[in-house]
Motif scaffolding. Structure first.
Motif, PDB file in Angstrom:
ATOM      1  N   THR A   6      -1.681  38.233 -18.147  1.00  0.00           N
ATOM      2  CA  THR A   6      -0.715  37.776 -17.447  1.00  0.00           C
ATOM      3  C   THR A   6       0.220  36.778 -18.125  1.00  0.00           C
ATOM      4  N   ASP A   7       1.477  37.096 -18.263  1.00  0.00           N
ATOM      5  CA  ASP A   7       2.512  36.281 -18.750  1.00  0.00           C
ATOM      6  C   ASP A   7       1.926  35.661 -20.107  1.00  0.00           C
ATOM      7  N   LEU A   8       1.587  36.187 -21.112  1.00  0.00           N
ATOM      8  CA  LEU A   8       1.234  35.711 -22.400  1.00  0.00           C
ATOM      9  C   LEU A   8       2.404  35.551 -23.193  1.00  0.00           C
ATOM     10  N   SER A   9       2.173  34.218 -23.988  1.00  0.00           N
ATOM     11  CA  SER A   9       3.562  33.956 -24.701  1.00  0.00           C
ATOM     12  C   SER A   9       2.835  33.289 -25.848  1.00  0.00           C
ATOM     13  N   TYR A  10       3.334  33.519 -27.252  1.00  0.00           N
ATOM     14  CA  TYR A  10       2.964  32.682 -28.285  1.00  0.00           C
ATOM     15  C   TYR A  10       3.685  33.227 -29.357  1.00  0.00           C
ATOM     16  N   THR A  11       3.501  32.587 -30.574  1.00  0.00           N
ATOM     17  CA  THR A  11       4.207  33.108 -31.982  1.00  0.00           C
ATOM     18  C   THR A  11       3.140  32.740 -32.909  1.00  0.00           C
ATOM     19  N   ILE A  12       3.659  33.584 -34.046  1.00  0.00           N
ATOM     20  CA  ILE A  12       2.758  33.410 -35.342  1.00  0.00           C
ATOM     21  C   ILE A  12       3.776  33.199 -36.559  1.00  0.00           C
ATOM     22  N   GLU A  13       3.534  32.324 -37.192  1.00  0.00           N
ATOM     23  CA  GLU A  13       4.384  31.889 -38.394  1.00  0.00           C
ATOM     24  C   GLU A  13       4.016  32.860 -39.651  1.00  0.00           C
ATOM     25  N   LYS A  14       4.572  33.194 -40.523  1.00  0.00           N
ATOM     26  CA  LYS A  14       4.469  33.886 -41.694  1.00  0.00           C
ATOM     27  C   LYS A  14       3.343  33.011 -42.529  1.00  0.00           C
TER      28      LYS A  14
ATOM     29  N   MET B  66       9.861  30.386 -39.784  1.00  0.00           N
ATOM     30  CA  MET B  66      10.393  31.530 -39.065  1.00  0.00           C
ATOM     31  C   MET B  66       9.186  32.395 -38.578  1.00  0.00           C
ATOM     32  N   SER B  67       9.126  32.652 -37.313  1.00  0.00           N
ATOM     33  CA  SER B  67       8.064  33.390 -36.695  1.00  0.00           C
ATOM     34  C   SER B  67       8.118  34.909 -37.223  1.00  0.00           C
ATOM     35  N   ILE B  68       7.191  35.551 -37.504  1.00  0.00           N
ATOM     36  CA  ILE B  68       7.024  36.897 -37.967  1.00  0.00           C
ATOM     37  C   ILE B  68       6.737  37.500 -36.637  1.00  0.00           C
ATOM     38  N   LEU B  69       5.995  36.746 -35.631  1.00  0.00           N
ATOM     39  CA  LEU B  69       5.865  37.719 -34.466  1.00  0.00           C
ATOM     40  C   LEU B  69       5.793  36.800 -33.197  1.00  0.00           C
ATOM     41  N   SER B  70       6.634  37.224 -32.243  1.00  0.00           N
ATOM     42  CA  SER B  70       6.906  36.338 -31.123  1.00  0.00           C
ATOM     43  C   SER B  70       6.655  37.070 -29.878  1.00  0.00           C
ATOM     44  N   ILE B  71       5.723  36.644 -29.021  1.00  0.00           N
ATOM     45  CA  ILE B  71       5.235  37.401 -27.601  1.00  0.00           C
ATOM     46  C   ILE B  71       5.863  36.484 -26.888  1.00  0.00           C
ATOM     47  N   GLU B  72       6.403  37.233 -25.710  1.00  0.00           N
ATOM     48  CA  GLU B  72       7.054  36.482 -24.642  1.00  0.00           C
ATOM     49  C   GLU B  72       6.653  37.344 -23.360  1.00  0.00           C
TER      50      GLU B  72
ATOM     51  N   ALA C  23       0.354  15.661 -18.462  1.00  0.00           N
ATOM     52  CA  ALA C  23       1.140  14.205 -18.545  1.00  0.00           C
ATOM     53  C   ALA C  23       2.236  14.174 -17.720  1.00  0.00           C
ATOM     54  N   ASP C  24       2.591  13.141 -16.794  1.00  0.00           N
ATOM     55  CA  ASP C  24       3.814  13.070 -16.056  1.00  0.00           C
ATOM     56  C   ASP C  24       4.928  13.430 -16.899  1.00  0.00           C
ATOM     57  N   THR C  25       5.187  12.975 -18.071  1.00  0.00           N
ATOM     58  CA  THR C  25       6.497  13.420 -18.965  1.00  0.00           C
ATOM     59  C   THR C  25       6.013  14.492 -20.030  1.00  0.00           C
ATOM     60  N   VAL C  26       6.861  15.465 -19.926  1.00  0.00           N
ATOM     61  CA  VAL C  26       6.660  16.405 -20.955  1.00  0.00           C
ATOM     62  C   VAL C  26       7.155  16.239 -22.167  1.00  0.00           C
ATOM     63  N   THR C  27       6.273  16.157 -23.424  1.00  0.00           N
ATOM     64  CA  THR C  27       6.788  15.859 -24.544  1.00  0.00           C
ATOM     65  C   THR C  27       7.015  16.981 -25.446  1.00  0.00           C
ATOM     66  N   PRO C  28       8.257  17.143 -26.282  1.00  0.00           N
ATOM     67  CA  PRO C  28       8.476  18.392 -27.049  1.00  0.00           C
ATOM     68  C   PRO C  28       7.602  18.683 -27.910  1.00  0.00           C
ATOM     69  N   ILE C  29       7.097  19.817 -28.006  1.00  0.00           N
ATOM     70  CA  ILE C  29       6.031  20.333 -29.136  1.00  0.00           C
ATOM     71  C   ILE C  29       6.483  21.173 -30.177  1.00  0.00           C
ATOM     72  N   ASN C  30       5.691  21.066 -31.245  1.00  0.00           N
ATOM     73  CA  ASN C  30       6.118  21.679 -32.414  1.00  0.00           C
ATOM     74  C   ASN C  30       5.355  22.820 -32.699  1.00  0.00           C
ATOM     75  N   ARG C  31       5.858  24.142 -32.661  1.00  0.00           N
ATOM     76  CA  ARG C  31       5.040  25.219 -33.395  1.00  0.00           C
ATOM     77  C   ARG C  31       4.231  25.960 -32.241  1.00  0.00           C
ATOM     78  N   ILE C  32       4.470  25.655 -31.034  1.00  0.00           N
ATOM     79  CA  ILE C  32       3.948  26.281 -29.694  1.00  0.00           C
ATOM     80  C   ILE C  32       4.792  26.850 -28.948  1.00  0.00           C
ATOM     81  N   ALA C  33       4.373  28.144 -28.704  1.00  0.00           N
ATOM     82  CA  ALA C  33       5.521  29.047 -27.893  1.00  0.00           C
ATOM     83  C   ALA C  33       5.293  28.993 -26.543  1.00  0.00           C
TER      84      ALA C  33
END
Length: 329
Positions: free
Chosen positions: A24-32, A1-7, A319-329
């Motif tokens: 400019t348009d900064l997004s990220y998350t931090i987990e506990k 669960m993210s403790i902080l989520s920037i969008e 890459a031409d195909t976008v792969t789902p990513i883990n833990r990256i906002a």
């Protein structure tokens, strides 16, 4: 669960010379319990993004977007609400402890006031807690230190006092803005080890702002690379150092001195960072990039993944195909 989520955070300043777009348009998350490193050159927008989180933007600053801390948007809070959050739930270690500590107040009073204000403790109770925290950050002879002024302590000791102050209320998120910049390498290593120990003890999430990639390698679980106020690359630390994908990230890593290679001069990234006064299309790194192509000037590349643990904004490396990513906002 993210403790902080920037969008989509944006930070700009109205100045006599025009509008300065700092972030400019900064997004990220931090987990506990994790450490996220925020890296980049001076002027990349690292500190301004954090000042916006804490409500410390200058009067001419305008902040937009969302910064959800445990479900509450920090960017829309009043000063009174933020004062309740700051120190009690989010602690911050500033870059220069000599200018952050009041030179006219004894260390003990500065520490105790935090607990008296945020925890409604008596002075006697606060003093006991402050001494215990000074012990926790490995300051010898903690009790007599309470009666000393900041100038009577070394740089490393002042930084430990700042860490103690930031942790007094047991915050769930600790923001460390260049916490080892003014320290020699031995003290720097001690401070980083101390932060890891305290993080393990209190399960605190840490947002570490730095330009030192060596500090990142030693301390961070994930890394977010910024340039010109924008997010260039994000990855777990092992992936970033093993396979840096963005040309800017590679430039930063190549500039690290090596003890195994003979070199007369360190590699550098040619040119200078872009002016934040000029609102131009395309990638902000294009004028310094060794892999520049025409589309780099036309449009900012979208931020996409290249693996399960790594994503970046670059026309060349996606890459031409976008792969789902883990833990990256």
């Amino acid at each position: 669960m993210s403790i902080l989520s920037i969008e989509n955070m944006n930070v700009r300043f109205n100045t006599a010379d025009g509008v300065v777009q700092a972030v400019t348009d900064l997004s990220y998350t931090i987990e506990k319990g994790e450490t996220l490193g925020l890296v980049g050159e001076s002027g990349s927008g690292k500190s301004q993004s954090v000042f916006a989180l804490m409500g410390l933007t200058a009067d001419n600053g305008i902040v937009s977007g969302t910064a959800n801390f445990k479900g509450e948007n920090l960017l829309t809070m009043s000063k009174k609400q933020l004062n309740h959050i700051r120190a009690e739930k989010i602690g911050m270690i500033f870059q220069d402890p000599m200018t952050s500590l009041n030179p006219f107040m004894k260390i003990g009073k500065q520490l105790s006031e935090v607990l008296m204000i945020h925890k409604s403790m008596s002075r006697a109770e606060a003093d006991i807690q402050a001494i215990q925290m000074l012990d926790a950050v490995r300051i010898p002879s903690a009790t007599p230190r309470m009666n000393q002024y900041p100038h009577q302590l070394s740089g490393g000791m002042r930084q430990r006092v700042m860490i103690a102050m930031a942790l007094l209320c047991r915050p769930e998120l600790l923001i460390a803005d260049e916490p080892t910049t003014a320290l020699d390498v031995t003290v720097q290593a001690q401070i980083l080890a101390l932060l890891r120990e305290l993080q393990a003890e209190f399960n605190t999430a840490i947002l570490l702002i730095t330009h030192d990639m060596g500090v990142v390698a030693e301390s961070c679980d994930r890394v977010l690379v910024m340039y010109g106020g924008k997010k260039m690359e994000q990855a777990d630390t092992d992936s970033l150092f093993a396979h840096p994908a963005h040309p800017y990230t590679r430039g930063l890593l190549q500039a690290i001195p090596s003890i195994t290679k003979d070199m007369d001069r360190l590699p550098t990234i040619p040119g200078n960072p872009p002016s934040a006064l000029v609102n131009r299309k395309g990638c902000p790194f294009r004028e310094r990039c060794s892999e520049y192509r025409t589309e780099c000037s036309a449009v900012m590349p979208p931020f996409k993944s290249i693996s399960n643990t790594q994503a970046l904004a670059c026309h060349i490396n996606q890459a031409d195909t976008v792969t789902p990513i883990n833990r990256i906002a």
